[in-house]
Design an enzyme around this catalytic site. Sequence first.
Site, PDB file in Angstrom:
ATOM      1  N   GLU A 342       0.800  -1.230   0.000  1.00  5.81           N
ATOM      2  CA  GLU A 342       0.000   0.000   0.000  1.00  5.81           C
ATOM      3  C   GLU A 342       0.835   1.284   0.000  1.00  5.81           C
ATOM      4  O   GLU A 342       0.511   2.216   0.732  1.00  5.81           O
ATOM      5  CB  GLU A 342      -0.929   0.006   1.229  1.00  5.81           C
ATOM      6  CG  GLU A 342      -1.878  -1.155   1.265  1.00  5.81           C
ATOM      7  CD  GLU A 342      -2.711  -1.204   2.534  1.00  5.81           C
ATOM      8  OE1 GLU A 342      -3.900  -1.474   2.433  1.00  5.81           O
ATOM      9  OE2 GLU A 342      -2.161  -0.983   3.639  1.00  5.81           O
TER      10      GLU A 342
HETATM   11  C1  NGO Z   1      -3.789  -4.606   4.959  1.00  4.24           C
HETATM   12  C2  NGO Z   1      -2.810  -3.501   5.248  1.00  4.24           C
HETATM   13  C3  NGO Z   1      -2.548  -3.326   6.742  1.00  4.24           C
HETATM   14  C4  NGO Z   1      -3.857  -3.314   7.517  1.00  4.24           C
HETATM   15  C5  NGO Z   1      -4.614  -4.587   7.218  1.00  4.24           C
HETATM   16  C6  NGO Z   1      -5.935  -4.639   7.939  1.00  4.24           C
HETATM   17  C7  NGO Z   1      -1.729  -5.279   4.423  1.00  4.24           C
HETATM   18  C8  NGO Z   1      -0.667  -6.165   3.917  1.00  4.24           C
HETATM   19  N1  NGO Z   1      -1.631  -3.977   4.564  1.00  4.24           N
HETATM   20  O1  NGO Z   1      -2.912  -5.736   4.840  1.00  4.24           O
HETATM   21  O2  NGO Z   1      -1.844  -2.139   6.951  1.00  4.24           O
HETATM   22  O3  NGO Z   1      -3.593  -3.234   8.892  1.00  4.24           O
HETATM   23  O4  NGO Z   1      -4.843  -4.752   5.839  1.00  4.24           O
HETATM   24  O5  NGO Z   1      -6.665  -5.787   7.690  1.00  4.24           O
END
Ligand code: NGO
Length: 528
Positions: A342
């Site tokens: 992300e």
């Molecule tokens: C995503 C995000 C995390 C969040 C999570 C919550 C990934 C790999 N990045 O998973 O920052 O905490 O969802 O479910």
Amino acid sequence: MNKDFCSLTALFAAVLLAAAMLPMSCNPALPATPKDLAQDALLPRPVSLEATGSSFRLTEKTDIYVEAGNPEIERLGQYLAGLLNPATGLEIGVKTTEEAPPSGHIYLALNNNGPELGPEGYQLEITEKAVNLTANQPAGLFYGIQTLRQLLPAAIEQQEKQEGPWEIASGTIRDYPTYPYRGAMLDVARHFFAVEDVKRYIDLISLYKMNMLHLHLSDDQGWRIEIKSWPNLTAKGGSTEVGGGAGGYFTQEQYQDIVQYAQDRYMTIIPEIDMPGHTNAALASYAVLNCDDKARELYTGTEVGFSTLCTTKDTIYQFIDDVIRELAAITPGPYLHIGGDESHVTPMAEYIPFINRVQSIVAAHGKQVIGWDEIANATLEPNTVVQYWSKAENAQKGVAQGAKVLMSPASKAYVDMKYDSTTQLGLSWAGFIEIDTGYIWDPATMAEGIGKENILGVEAPLWTETVTNIKELEYMTFPRIPGIAEIGWTPASLRDWEEYKVRLGKQKGRFEALGINYYVSPKVTWGE
Ligand code: NGO
């Protein structure tokens, strides 16, 4: 009436009377002696099990014999004695021996047990006279001990002396894992968890033969590992958490203590420093990490995707080299996790060279990279591992480059998802994950083009935006964690939800004896 007398009487009676006229038990108050190993609700389900219809009993005379001259096996003997003695009160001792011990004892030894058992498999042979646990490597003995533990009544998990008898049905189990990586992830960045909490989690997951614990050590809300060359990361970046609490961090000594505790349980710690996104805590600690040279404010909310290291600055790579060098020096395991998820505000044209460069920094410090599936957009080093959480397409790009995949599909393996719409804790962006949903899937058929040969294993991440303490951690992870552990250990051909829901339900007494705050799912057939 004692048991021996009881069975003698039964034998005598059998000679005189028709079998159908025999009473079922001399003393109905005592639990029936377990005689059918196949009835035992082992979790994960073992690869092969043969029942032989009698049983072994722990008595005041029982000791644990270990192969002489191997301190590691002796330590495992002590570990087993530590599991058996509080509840049985039997004062089982550990003795070394050159050869197989006399009858009545438990024996732990390394043996060439056949290549199919591999480094983690074991053979457990139980007769009326002895318990023989053998393995190719000490790790196998550790997993065999977890099986032995589950073959005893749940009361064995109590810390005070309990009523016996302590009996185990006889037979032979030969068992080994399907995948080499069976893990959990704990996010200590959104909410911090103390060393004692992490140790308890290690103990709970190792009962189900998990062997990896991934610690998510940095994120927007907190930096949780001391880096001596950049002290403000923890002094400032570790000073809060989601909701504005006090946060915290592990000193390097505390981290090493966790690593050692895990290692003693044949578990590898995988530290993660998430970058270039999810870095607000670092950006708040050092102005120089930002493109505009202005330190960011600390962040205690739960948004994602807004932060990035200034990937075009040379200082950033000096910073990363320092962090990776210090972390690699205190991490004996082979992997360092670099996050990479992300990074919505890092342009792709900067993200790719960044990931490429960080891979070479990690390699220069002798470690192998794991990253979230987005990293497959970069040029992967041959031994880099892609952790599939969101996009099959990314994981497939990784496989096309020869990378192994670690399976954590959010819709199945994320233990921070709510069980259903009424669950108080957790998130639901990837759906609700009831116990059946979390169990009924096979890593090898999850995504097209990603087969068993491409998969390193499975991991269940616990993100902690909503999870603030160990009791809440237990509620979200139990009983989903045993399911993920079984998916990693047991061949897909031996897994079946209808059978599993009954077998999982029989863990109830053990969860309770261990004081686990578990979710009483209506999907599970709860037993004793
Ligand atoms: C995503 C995000 C995390 C969040 C999570 C919550 C990934 C790999 N990045 O998973 O920052 O905490 O969802 O479910």
